[in-house]
Design an enzyme around this catalytic site. Structure first.
Site, short mmCIF file in Angstrom:
data_model
loop_
_atom_site.label_atom_id
_atom_site.label_comp_id
_atom_site.label_asym_id
_atom_site.label_seq_id
_atom_site.Cartn_x
_atom_site.Cartn_y
_atom_site.Cartn_z
N ASP A 48 -3.95 2.37 -5.43
CA ASP A 48 -2.55 2.74 -4.53
C ASP A 48 -2.51 1.06 -3.53
O ASP A 48 -1.72 1.23 -2.86
CB ASP A 48 -2.39 4.02 -3.77
N GLU A 49 -3.01 0.24 -3.80
CA GLU A 49 -2.59 -0.91 -2.82
C GLU A 49 -2.52 -2.46 -4.56
O GLU A 49 -3.20 -2.15 -5.14
CB GLU A 49 -3.84 -1.13 -2.43
N ASP A 77 0.79 -0.96 -0.32
CA ASP A 77 0.00 -0.62 -0.03
C ASP A 77 0.88 1.16 0.17
O ASP A 77 2.07 1.74 1.08
CB ASP A 77 -0.78 0.03 1.20
#
Length: 405
Positions: free
Chosen positions: A100-101, A4
Site C-alpha cells: 500500500d505504499e 500511501d
C-alpha cells in the site's frame, strides 16, 4: 512522492461494501485459528480506539458495533497493482515499497502536469479514489527519505492528505517530534537513544555522526542521515526484482507439543517453499528454520540456518535438513509458529550430480507433483502426512499470505 493508501485493506472492503460507508469497519484474521488480530481499521474505527495488530476481542470491547470483515488478499493484490498502473500514467519511475505504499519520481514528467507538485498529487489522489475507492495520501520531498518522513508524520494528519516538505524546513515541521516517531526507530533503539540524551529528531540530527558510528557502525549513520533528510538513492523500478530468499511461515491453529506434529508442518512448509523455488528456476544453498513458542510472557524458540554443500530445490532434501535443525534446537516447549526458508539463491539450470544419491529420481517426483498441482490445484496431490490432524496443507491452499483469498 511517497504515496500511501489510507487503511488499505479496510478501504478496499468499504469500496466493495458501500452499505458500511458510514460505519466502523476492520479487517481481521480468523479468531478460531488464533489469527484474530486487526489487520486494518478504517478511520471511523480508529476514532473508536481500534488499532492495527491488536487482538480482535480487544477491538470489540472498545467498539461493539465494529463491522468485522475477513481479509481477501487476492483482491488487495489486484487493487495494489491497479493503483501502481494509475501512478505509472504520470511517471515511469514507480517503486513499490509495500502493498500500500509506492515511491514515485516525477522530476522528468512534472512539466506535463502543470509543474505544481501539490496539484499533481491531488490529480493522482483523485484518480486513485475515482477508480478504486481508496483514499491516498502523498508526502512530497526532494528525496525518498524526506517524502517518507513527510507522508508518515505530516501528510497523513494534514487536511487533504498532501504535504510538500522542503529540505530547509525539515526540522521546522518534524524536529521536535519524539525520536520514536521517526521511520527506522523501534522501541529498543529508542531506549538506547534516550540513554544518550537524544529525545527528538532534532537531537538526533545534531548528534555528532562519529558518536553514532562508534556505537552502531553503519546503522548509526543510517539513522543520522534519516534525521537530517539525506538520501541519494534513486527511485528504481527494479529495486525489489532480485529475490534474496524464498520462505513460508505459519501460525498454528493450536499449540503443537509433539515432535511428529511439528515435523508434519515442516514438511508441508518445505513442500510449498521448494515448489515456489522451482517455479522461479532457482535453488537455495542455505536452509533456515524458525520456531516460536506458545508462551507470550516468556518467549521461547529459535532461528537457525545450515549451509548446504550444494544448492538444491528438492523437497525431501530440504525437509531432511529442516527437520535436523528443528530437533537440534527445539527445547521441547509447545510451539505456536514455524517457518522455513531457502536463501543464497542460484540458477537451477546447472546443478551437481551425485554418485551416492539418486537426485534425478527425486527431481522427477517433484516435477510430477508440480505438474499435477499446476493443472488441478494445490491439493490435487498430497503427502499422506498432510491429511493427519497436524497437516496444514489443505487449509493453506485456500489462502494467500496466511489469509483467505
Amino acid at each position: 512522492m511517497l504515496i500511501d493508501m489510507q487503511s488499505f485493506y479496510a478501504s478496499v472492503e468499504k469500496a466493495k461494501l458501500p452499505q458500511y460507508k458510514n460505519r466502523p469497519l476492520a479487517v481481521a484474521g480468523d479468531p478460531a485459528r488464533r489469527s484474530g488480530i486487526i489487520l486494518a481499521a478504517c478511520p471511523l474505527a480508529k476514532a473508536k480506539g481500534v488499532s492495527t495488530a491488536e487482538p480482535l476481542w480487544q477491538s470489540l470491547q472498545k467498539c461493539p458495533e465494529l463491522i468485522i470483515v475477513r481479509p481477501h488478499m487476492q483482491e488487495y493484490i489486484e487493487v495494489s497493482t491497479q493503483i501502481m498502473s494509475i501512478i505509472e500514467e504520470f511517471t515511469d519511475l514507480v517503486e513499490p515499497y509495500s502493498i500500500d505504499e509506492l515511491f514515485a519520481d516525477f522530476t522528468g514528467s512534472m512539466h506535463l502536469f502543470g509543474n505544481d507538485p501539490i496539484d499533481l498529487a491531488k490529480q493522482i489522489q483523485d484518480k486513485i479514489y475515482n477508480e478504486t475507492g481508496v483514499y491516498a495520501r502523498a508526502g512530497i520531498g526532494e528525496n525518498k527519505i524526506i517524502s517518507k518522513l513527510c507522508c508518515d508524520m505530516i501528510a497523513k494528519k494534514a487536511e487533504g492528505g498532501i504535504f510538500h516538505l522542503k529540505k530547509e524546513e525539515l526540522h521546522l515541521h518534524i524536529g521536535d517530534k519524539p525520536i520514536r516517531d521517526m521511520w527506522g526507530i523501534g522501541s529498543r533503539m529508542e531506549k538506547h537513544l534516550w540513554k544518550m540524551g537524544i529525545r527528538t529528531i532534532r537531537d538526533l540530527a545534531n548528534t555528532p555522526l562519529s558518536k553514532l558510528r562508534s556505537k552502531w557502525g553503519v546503522n548509526g549513520e543510517v539513522i543520522w542521515r534519516v534525521a537530517n533528510g539525506l538520501d541519494n538513492s534513486p527511485v528504481t523500478v527494479n529495486t525489489h526484482s532480485t529475490q534474496k530468499d524464498i520462505g513460508n511461515g505459519m501460525t498454528l491453529p493450536r499449540d503443537f507439543t509433539e515432535a511428529w506434529e511439528i515435523e508434519v508442518v515442516i514438511l508441508d512448509i518445505c513442500t510449498e517453499v521448494c515448489r515456489r523455488t522451482r517455479q522461479k528456476g532457482l535453488m537455495g544453498s542455505v536452509v533456515s528454520v524458525s520456531v516460536s513458542g506458545a508462551d507470550f510472557d516468556h518467549p521461547t524458540g529459535f532461528h537457525r540456518q545450515v549451509k548446504l554443500s550444494d544448492p538444491t530445490n528438492i523437497t525431501v532434501d530440504v525437509c531432511k535438513i529442516a527437520k535436523r535443525i528443528f530437533h537440534q534446537h527445539w527445547d521441547g516447549q509447545p510451539v505456536r509458529r514455524v517457518g522455513v526458508s531457502l536463501s543464497q539463491l542460484s540458477n537451477a539450470d546447472t546443478y551437481q550430480l551425485s554418485f551416492f544419491d539418486d537426485q534425478e529420481q527425486k527431481r522427477a517426483i517433484d516435477q510430477v507433483m508440480d505438474d499435477i498441482k499446476d493443472r488441478f490445484g494445490d491439493i490435487a496431490i498430497l503427502r499422506a502426512s498432510s491429511i493427519t490432524a497436524a497437516g496444514q496443507a489443505i487449509d493453506r491452499a485456500s489462502k494467500i499470505g496466511g489469509h483467505y483469498k
